[in-house]
Design a protein around this motif. Structure first.
Motif, PDB file in Angstrom:
ATOM      1  N   UNK A  18      42.361  51.554  48.530  1.00 52.02           N
ATOM      2  CA  UNK A  18      42.288  50.190  49.047  1.00 52.02           C
ATOM      3  C   UNK A  18      40.848  49.800  49.361  1.00 52.02           C
ATOM      4  N   UNK A  19      40.099  50.661  50.048  1.00 54.62           N
ATOM      5  CA  UNK A  19      38.701  50.362  50.362  1.00 54.62           C
ATOM      6  C   UNK A  19      37.875  50.185  49.091  1.00 54.62           C
ATOM      7  N   UNK A  20      38.127  51.037  48.111  1.00 49.71           N
ATOM      8  CA  UNK A  20      37.410  50.920  46.844  1.00 49.71           C
ATOM      9  C   UNK A  20      37.702  49.599  46.153  1.00 49.71           C
ATOM     10  N   UNK A  21      38.970  49.211  46.161  1.00 45.71           N
ATOM     11  CA  UNK A  21      39.356  47.946  45.537  1.00 45.71           C
ATOM     12  C   UNK A  21      38.726  46.765  46.268  1.00 45.71           C
ATOM     13  N   UNK A  22      38.797  46.785  47.598  1.00 46.33           N
ATOM     14  CA  UNK A  22      38.219  45.690  48.382  1.00 46.33           C
ATOM     15  C   UNK A  22      36.716  45.575  48.156  1.00 46.33           C
TER      16      UNK A  22
END
Length: 66
Positions: A18-22
């Motif tokens: 999720x952090x990578x996508x954001x």
């Protein structure tokens, strides 16, 4: 969602995903000519806040004497 649950989520592989996508989305938006700088700033603030969840939990535990 309580902070402990959020901390555990952010430590998991799904949280890292999720952090990578954001982060990738924020970068993608920042290079578009019609992007509003305040939007990008807000996205960055949110991503950084999520990265700080572990530290926030540590401080809460210290305040509660744990």
């Amino acid at each position: 969602m309580d902070m402990i649950e959020l901390r555990e989520l952010m430590r998991s592989e799904k949280g890292k995903l999720l952090l990578g996508y954001l982060t990738a989305y924020m970068v993608e938006m920042s290079v578009k000519s019609n992007s509003n700088a305040e939007w990008i700033k807000g996205m960055g603030m949110l991503v950084n806040h999520l990265k700080e969840v572990d530290e926030i939990c540590r401080k809460i535990n210290e305040q509660n004497g744990r």
